[in-house]
Design a protein around this motif. Structure first.
Motif, PDB file in Angstrom:
ATOM      1  N   ILE A  19       0.861  -1.182   0.000  1.00 14.26           N
ATOM      2  CA  ILE A  19       0.000   0.000   0.000  1.00 14.26           C
ATOM      3  C   ILE A  19       0.891   1.223   0.000  1.00 14.26           C
ATOM      4  CG2 ILE A  19      -1.662   1.342   1.341  1.00 14.26           C
ATOM      5  CD1 ILE A  19      -2.936  -1.266   2.203  1.00 14.26           C
ATOM      6  N   GLY A  20       0.564   2.160  -0.886  1.00  8.52           N
ATOM      7  CA  GLY A  20       1.323   3.398  -0.978  1.00  8.52           C
ATOM      8  C   GLY A  20       0.401   4.584  -0.795  1.00  8.52           C
ATOM      9  N   THR A  21       1.026   5.757  -0.699  1.00  4.82           N
ATOM     10  CA  THR A  21       0.277   7.003  -0.553  1.00  4.82           C
ATOM     11  C   THR A  21       0.661   7.941  -1.685  1.00  4.82           C
ATOM     12  OG1 THR A  21       0.286   6.752   1.844  1.00  4.82           O
ATOM     13  CG2 THR A  21      -0.210   8.937   0.993  1.00  4.82           C
ATOM     14  N   VAL A  22      -0.344   8.497  -2.368  1.00  7.09           N
ATOM     15  CA  VAL A  22      -0.080   9.445  -3.452  1.00  7.09           C
ATOM     16  C   VAL A  22       0.469  10.723  -2.826  1.00  7.09           C
ATOM     17  CG1 VAL A  22      -1.101  10.789  -5.331  1.00  7.09           C
ATOM     18  CG2 VAL A  22      -1.903   8.448  -4.890  1.00  7.09           C
ATOM     19  N   LEU A 135     -17.714   9.664 -11.636  1.00  6.18           N
ATOM     20  CA  LEU A 135     -17.958   8.286 -11.213  1.00  6.18           C
ATOM     21  C   LEU A 135     -16.724   7.693 -10.554  1.00  6.18           C
ATOM     22  CD1 LEU A 135     -19.874   6.863 -14.285  1.00  6.18           C
ATOM     23  CD2 LEU A 135     -20.805   7.599 -12.105  1.00  6.18           C
ATOM     24  N   ASN A 136     -15.600   7.973 -11.122  1.00  3.95           N
ATOM     25  CA  ASN A 136     -14.340   7.475 -10.594  1.00  3.95           C
ATOM     26  C   ASN A 136     -13.352   8.609 -10.748  1.00  3.95           C
ATOM     27  OD1 ASN A 136     -12.792   5.429  -9.452  1.00  3.95           O
ATOM     28  ND2 ASN A 136     -11.925   4.876 -11.426  1.00  3.95           N
ATOM     29  N   ARG A 137     -13.020   9.242  -9.652  1.00  6.19           N
ATOM     30  CA  ARG A 137     -12.135  10.397  -9.742  1.00  6.19           C
ATOM     31  C   ARG A 137     -10.704   9.964  -9.968  1.00  6.19           C
ATOM     32  NH1 ARG A 137      -9.338  10.821  -5.124  1.00  6.19           N
ATOM     33  NH2 ARG A 137     -10.234  10.069  -3.185  1.00  6.19           N
ATOM     34  N   THR A 141      -3.612  13.688  -4.204  1.00  9.52           N
ATOM     35  CA  THR A 141      -2.637  13.664  -3.117  1.00  9.52           C
ATOM     36  C   THR A 141      -3.315  13.194  -1.833  1.00  9.52           C
ATOM     37  OG1 THR A 141      -1.416  15.467  -4.154  1.00  9.52           O
ATOM     38  CG2 THR A 141      -0.996  15.080  -1.816  1.00  9.52           C
ATOM     39  N   GLY A 142      -2.664  12.258  -1.153  1.00  9.08           N
ATOM     40  CA  GLY A 142      -3.196  11.716   0.090  1.00  9.08           C
ATOM     41  C   GLY A 142      -3.953  10.408  -0.077  1.00  9.08           C
ATOM     42  N   ASP A 143      -4.327  10.047  -1.307  1.00 10.56           N
ATOM     43  CA  ASP A 143      -5.029   8.782  -1.526  1.00 10.56           C
ATOM     44  C   ASP A 143      -4.120   7.608  -1.167  1.00 10.56           C
ATOM     45  OD1 ASP A 143      -7.361   9.908  -2.451  1.00 10.56           O
ATOM     46  OD2 ASP A 143      -6.914   9.589  -4.573  1.00 10.56           O
ATOM     47  N   SER A 160      -5.941  -0.215  -7.207  1.00 10.04           N
ATOM     48  CA  SER A 160      -7.147   0.495  -6.778  1.00 10.04           C
ATOM     49  C   SER A 160      -6.805   1.456  -5.648  1.00 10.04           C
ATOM     50  CB  SER A 160      -8.227  -0.486  -6.309  1.00 10.04           C
ATOM     51  OG  SER A 160      -7.837  -1.091  -5.096  1.00 10.04           O
ATOM     52  N   ARG A 161      -7.777   2.320  -5.351  1.00 11.68           N
ATOM     53  CA  ARG A 161      -7.677   3.131  -4.140  1.00 11.68           C
ATOM     54  C   ARG A 161      -8.109   2.264  -2.973  1.00 11.68           C
ATOM     55  NH1 ARG A 161     -11.467   7.565  -4.790  1.00 11.68           N
ATOM     56  NH2 ARG A 161     -12.247   6.509  -6.598  1.00 11.68           N
TER      57      ARG A 161
END
Length: 167
Positions: A19-22, A135-137, A141-143, A160-161
């Protein structure tokens, strides 16, 4: 021999999930852990689940131009007769009624109003921006994102997010 090959493959780390963070949306950068450099856009591959999808919100109305209506009554004459004689004529000439439905254009009611259309994701309303329901952004940043590490860490596929449920 088989055990040696398996250990060797694990050592290479050919693929694994993380898992990473944008950290940046444009250009896209993702951080896996503190102390490690951000993964640049060139090393990231996106799946359809993380690419922006949007649909327009349509409003429906009809406009009819030149909507006018009136009546013209020609040759009007009106008089009364009685024992004492006749009255003079009244309403001589012609009479034009007032104009009805006067505007140059008649606009019907709108059938779909933007404020009435709401779509939800994870229990929250999806955003509406510039006349579109998103519908799907796109990634922001932060995702938090679920990633698959491939090619010995040279490439990452963003699957995926990730949503964390609030307690």
């Amino acid at each position: 021999m088989r055990q040696m090959m398996q250990q060797s493959m694990e050592g290479y780390g050919l693929s694994d999930m993380t898992i990473g963070t944008v950290t940046s949306a444009k250009p896209l950068k993702v951080k896996i852990r503190e102390g490690m450099a951000d993964i640049p856009q060139e090393a990231l591959r996106l799946t359809a689940a993380v690419i922006e999808k949007k649909i327009p919100i349509l409003e429906h109305e009809h406009i009819t131009a030149g909507f006018r209506h009136d009546h013209e009554l020609p040759d009007l004459s009106h008089s009364h007769s009685g024992e004492e004689g006749d009255t003079g004529p009244a309403l001589e000439g012609e009479l034009r009624t007032g104009t009805a439905l006067d505007p140059d254009a008649y606009t019907s009611d709108r059938r779909l109003l933007k404020k009435e259309i709401i779509c939800y994701e994870d229990g929250k309303p999806l955003p509406v921006k510039d006349g579109y329901i998103i519908l799907n952004r796109a990634l922001e940043t932060g995702d938090k994102v679920l990633m698959l590490r491939v090619m010995r860490g040279q490439q990452f596929i963003i699957l995926s997010r990730v949503f964390e449920k609030e307690a």
